[in-house]
Design an enzyme around this catalytic site. Structure first.
Site, PDB file in Angstrom:
ATOM      1  CD1 TRP A 357       1.012  -0.054   2.930  1.00 12.14           C
ATOM      2  CD2 TRP A 357      -0.738   1.171   3.596  1.00 12.14           C
ATOM      3  NE1 TRP A 357       1.307   0.429   4.188  1.00 12.14           N
ATOM      4  CE2 TRP A 357       0.245   1.194   4.622  1.00 12.14           C
ATOM      5  CE3 TRP A 357      -1.919   1.878   3.800  1.00 12.14           C
ATOM      6  CZ2 TRP A 357       0.068   1.889   5.820  1.00 12.14           C
ATOM      7  CZ3 TRP A 357      -2.086   2.572   4.996  1.00 12.14           C
ATOM      8  CH2 TRP A 357      -1.107   2.572   5.980  1.00 12.14           C
ATOM      9  CG  ASP A 358       4.845   0.907   1.409  1.00  8.66           C
ATOM     10  OD1 ASP A 358       4.035   0.001   1.680  1.00  8.66           O
ATOM     11  OD2 ASP A 358       5.871   1.118   2.067  1.00  8.66           O
ATOM     12  CD  GLU A 496       2.784  -4.822   8.625  1.00 11.31           C
ATOM     13  OE1 GLU A 496       3.954  -4.953   9.016  1.00 11.31           O
ATOM     14  OE2 GLU A 496       2.412  -4.986   7.453  1.00 11.31           O
ATOM     15  CE  LYS A 616       5.960  -2.514  11.591  1.00 12.78           C
ATOM     16  NZ  LYS A 616       5.899  -3.443  10.465  1.00 12.78           N
ATOM     17  CD  GLN A 617       2.421   0.644  10.066  1.00 10.69           C
ATOM     18  OE1 GLN A 617       2.891  -0.481  10.201  1.00 10.69           O
ATOM     19  NE2 GLN A 617       2.416   1.284   8.914  1.00 10.69           N
TER      20      GLN A 617
HETATM   21  C1  BGC Z   1       4.854  -1.474   7.363  1.00  9.07           C
HETATM   22  C2  BGC Z   1       3.835  -1.463   6.257  1.00  9.07           C
HETATM   23  C3  BGC Z   1       4.529  -1.207   4.939  1.00  9.07           C
HETATM   24  C4  BGC Z   1       5.640  -2.203   4.725  1.00  9.07           C
HETATM   25  C5  BGC Z   1       6.398  -1.962   3.438  1.00  9.07           C
HETATM   26  C6  BGC Z   1       5.955  -2.457   7.038  1.00  9.07           C
HETATM   27  O1  BGC Z   1       6.937  -2.385   8.019  1.00  9.07           O
HETATM   28  O2  BGC Z   1       4.265  -1.840   8.586  1.00  9.07           O
HETATM   29  O3  BGC Z   1       2.869  -0.490   6.490  1.00  9.07           O
HETATM   30  O4  BGC Z   1       3.622  -1.307   3.897  1.00  9.07           O
HETATM   31  O5  BGC Z   1       6.533  -2.116   5.792  1.00  9.07           O
HETATM   32  O6  BGC Z   1       7.040  -0.722   3.456  1.00  9.07           O
END
Ligand code: BGC
Length: 802
Positions: A357-358, A496, A616-617
């Site tokens: 999704w980046d 995550e 986490k985020q």
């Molecule tokens: C993040 C995701 C991201 C992925 C790829 C992961 O560490 O939690 O949101 O899409 O890295 O960059």
């Protein structure tokens, strides 16, 4: 590390930092990228040369933890960098092959020139008798001719005369070994290696193919001494290596230069007779180094003109580096390729070159500079719509379920098991339940069309993509009579750490607020599109995807009645989040210091992050990243809630205290959101987002590839975050929120047919210049007041509240 506005310079050779520098000194042109590795050696843990062509993947089966797993990787291609040398002073025996790791290195420096897209390395070697060899190497991956790369290495014999012996090669003995965590997995992606030499050894080639995807790859190299045709190369060939050797006489204090030019083709390329034939032909025809360098400079000059970003100070320098790497991964050449946004650039092997999704953090920036690149990246998604429809069907749903990780053909590429390096355990990976990736694709379709005015795409492929994603959300929503709401159950949100309820036997969470609110947004946009599609397109599309009016009624109902859970007066990240235990943040910080990867720490302790209110985020807060305060309040109103400033602020504070920022995306999103909610705290997050890769904030991950989403996101933080720029209803809407630390900046954007609209913020003023010769005026709305700015004019507007 010293920096100047357009250069990144590393003084001294530091083996411990070499892999990080390799990633940050990667050169690329959208077609392929090569890590900034030493040319002299690839031996030892300090070095990891890597060359990756966009979209070249291969899958292999490995056995881990007693299970067979299949992974698809962006393939590390044969290394074109090798060029080693040794000297033989008159009357002396040949010295050893020189390398920065050897005892003869006296000084070393390397510098990335962002303006010109070159990496230059300077070294001085001294032998036991005190004789010095000065070496300067300038490297480019051509931005104008995407299949070409070149490297000039100049040798100066300081105070002695003799010969320099050079070996310049193509090395096919490579594997995907750039990420330690993947060490147990199969990693030999290349097979059928062959080499050859042509035209009296002036050109050598190496060809191979990928084991499973059967992509043929060829590289050809021409190495010659500048102005010395009398010293031609000799080829030495083995199955996996093609080497050209040269012995060059050098006079006292004289400089000789060796130029290596390389062409890379694969069987995915159009208009070629075959990778090997074309690579050889191209390298034979290639101009000499000075001319290649000049045309490369011109190509970069054009690119920089279209990506103007003027931010003063250290922040500006870092942003320029970010822009450089974004443009090297996704350049105008990308527009001709069938590729997506690789999360870690063409800079390393982490996340296997997969597309996540980046792109949500990347396309909004590109839309306003290189809309044709955005369109091509959306084309990558549209071409994989059948795979996403198939994926939805396989779990009993309708519409398109885009994969959390995408690669070659659009199937789900998320690994089934991942390794916790802290505990050494292989664990099930449920991140594929992040179906919110579909909303990101839909959001990008919409944003791209709003910014570019590309109605042709909006009414065809864009509409089809968006409607099928809406359909997936509708078919995922289940009516809960007790709640009198629709629910989307069994998903994972952007955070995550949480992939299931504590003690549950099946993974997944219910009512992830981010998922539900973005689903409501997608359904709303889909309905808007259904209403506004021109009749001819509507008939065709509805007929093809069998979309009946009754189905649209269902979408409308769901778009108004999706469940958004709350607890303690704040939006819940998912149903039940508020019931989870509180983490002893202080205790963990004290014990472990860096707790960004709290999930790994807890798992290694025999615990799980699923038990805690610890993210986490940014998850709920992502809503403040995607939507302006006005749009977000409207969405909540539509869902039957009122989201006023106080409740949003309370939500922001709540999650801020419970987030470990284990992703580079987290600080970026927090900076963006806080710039409007808690201005005094925003800068610290902006600084962390800026430092993400240059200071390797996530502890060693940048060496495995840059974080493209965060890099592009920081650019967009200035472009849209701080300006509040929205492109909707045929106007530019501004709602600036400059930070005291970043209150003066300018961006040049391409808005529809208007090239280079210059937007400058200076403390409390906005200045907008529309260049002459553009199509009609630009409408700008600031604080509800519309200004119509004619071509060739500049308008100064005061920020509200002054
Ligand atoms: C993040 C995701 C991201 C992925 C790829 C992961 O560490 O939690 O949101 O899409 O890295 O960059």
């Amino acid at each position: 590390m010293t920096t100047r506005a357009w250069t990144w310079t590393y003084e001294g050779y530091d083996p411990g930092a070499e892999r990080l520098r390799e990633a940050l000194c990667t050169l690329g042109n959208g077609y392929f990228g090569t890590r900034g590795a030493a040319s002299e050696t690839s031996e030892g843990p300090a070095h990891y040369p890597g060359t990756y062509a966009a979209g070249v993947y291969n899958r292999l089966i490995s056995t881990v933890a007693g299970r067979q797993v299949e992974n698809e990787d962006m393939v590390n291609l044969p290394n074109w960098l090798p060029l080693r040398y040794r000297v033989r002073p008159e009357g002396a025996a040949p010295g050893p092959w020189l390398s920065p790791d050897g005892p003869h290195l006296l000084t070393h420096r390397q510098s990335l020139d962002l303006r010109h897209g070159t990496l230059t390395r300077w070294s001085v070697y001294e032998d036991d008798a005190g004789r010095r060899l000065r070496v300067e190497q300038c490297r480019l991956v051509h931005m104008g001719e995407p299949h070409l790369a070149a490297q000039r290495t100049s040798f100066t014999a300081e105070g002695w005369a003799g010969t320099v012996e050079v070996e310049s090669g193509l090395d096919g003995d490579v594997r995907n070994a750039g990420v330690e965590r993947y060490g147990d997995l199969a990693n030999r992606h290349l097979t059928h290696l062959r080499t050859g030499a042509e035209r009296d050894d002036t050109v050598v080639w190496l060809r191979c193919r990928t084991v499973n995807s059967d992509i043929r790859i060829a590289l050809a190299a021409r190495t010659r001494v500048t102005d010395r045709p009398a010293h031609p190369p000799h080829a030495r060939l083995t199955v996996g290596q093609a080497v050209q050797t040269l012995t060059i006489p050098v006079g006292r204090d004289e400089t000789v230069a060796v130029d290596k030019t390389v062409a890379l083709y694969t069987s995915r390329d159009p208009a070629i007779s075959g990778p090997q034939t074309t690579a050889v032909q191209e390298v034979r025809r290639a101009a000499d180094f000075p001319r290649l360098l000049a045309s490369h400079h011109r190509a970069w000059e054009r690119i920089w003109r279209e990506a103007a970003l003027d931010v003063p100070g250290e922040a500006g320098r870092i942003l320029r580096l970010h822009l450089f790497h974004v443009l090297q991964t996704l350049s105008p050449h990308t527009a001709g390729l069938d590729v997506g946004v690789p999360a870690r650039g063409l800079h390393g092997e982490a996340y296997r070159g997969h597309v996540f999704w980046d792109e949500l953090f990347v396309l909004p920036f590109l839309n306003l500079h290189f809309p044709e690149v955005s369109r091509s990246l959306l084309g990558y998604r549209h071409r994989r719509l059948p795979a996403a429809i198939h994926a939805a069907r396989s779990v009993g749903r309708r519409g398109a379920m885009y994969p959390w990780q995408s690669g070659s053909d659009g199937r789900e590429e998320t690994q089934e098991l991942h390794l916790n390096p802290r505990s050494g355990r292989w664990l099930p990976d449920h991140s594929r339940l992040q179906h919110h990736v579909g909303s990101a694709v839909a959001y990008n379709v919409w944003q791209y069309c709003q910014a570019s005015g590309d109605t042709e795409f909006l009414h065809t492929d864009g509409a089809e993509t968006l409607l099928q994603i809406a359909r997936f959300w509708a078919s995922s929503a289940v009516w809960d009579p007790a709640l009198e709401r629709y629910r989307i159950r069994g998903v994972v949100g952007p955070d995550e750490y949480h992939d299931g309820y504590p003690d549950a036997t099946v993974p997944g969470l219910d009512d992830n607020a981010y998922t539900n609110v973005t689903a409501a947004w997608v359904l709303t946009r889909a309905l808007e599109l259904c209403r506004t599609l021109p009749l001819s397109h509507r008939h065709q599309l509805f007929d093809r995807i069998r979309l009946a009016p009754s189905e649209q009624d269902g979408w409308d109902d769901i778009a108004h009645r999706l469940h958004v859970p709350y607890h303690a007066g704040v939006i819940s990240q998912f149903a039940g989040y508020g019931d989870l235990a509180e983490l002893d943040w202080e205790g963990y910080r004290k014990r472990y210091g860096d707790i960004r990867r709290l999930d790994r720490i807890l798992e290694a302790e025999g615990d799980t992050a699923n038990r805690y209110q610890a993210s986490k985020q940014a998850d709920v807060l992502m809503l403040g990243y995607l939507f302006s305060p006005r749009e977000l309040a409207g969405l909540f109103r539509q869902l039957g809630h009122s989201l006023d400033d106080d409740s949003w602020r309370a939500t922001v504070d709540y999650y801020l205290a419970r987030t470990s920022h284990g992703s580079t995306l987290s600080s970026l999103v927090h900076a963006w959101v806080l710039a409007r909610v808690r201005r005094e705290d925003a800068w610290a997050f902006a600084e962390e987002a800026l430092a993400g890769d240059v200071a390797d904030v996530q502890g060693g991950t940048t060496a495995e590839g840059i974080h493209l989403g965060a890099m592009a996101g920081t650019l967009d933080f200035v472009q849209r975050g701080l300006t509040g720029l929205e492109t909707r209803d045929n106007a530019l809407w501004l709602d600036p929120a400059p930070l005291p630390q970043l209150s003066k900046f300018g961006v040049g954007i391409r808005y529809r047919s208007h090239w280079d609209v210059d937007l400058r913020i200076r403390a409390q003023r906005v200045r907008i210049a529309v260049p002459d010769g553009t199509d009609g005026p630009v409408r700008v709305v600031l604080d509800g007041v519309e200004s119509v700015i004619a071509p060739g004019t500049t308008r100064r507007l005061e920020l509200p509240g002054v």
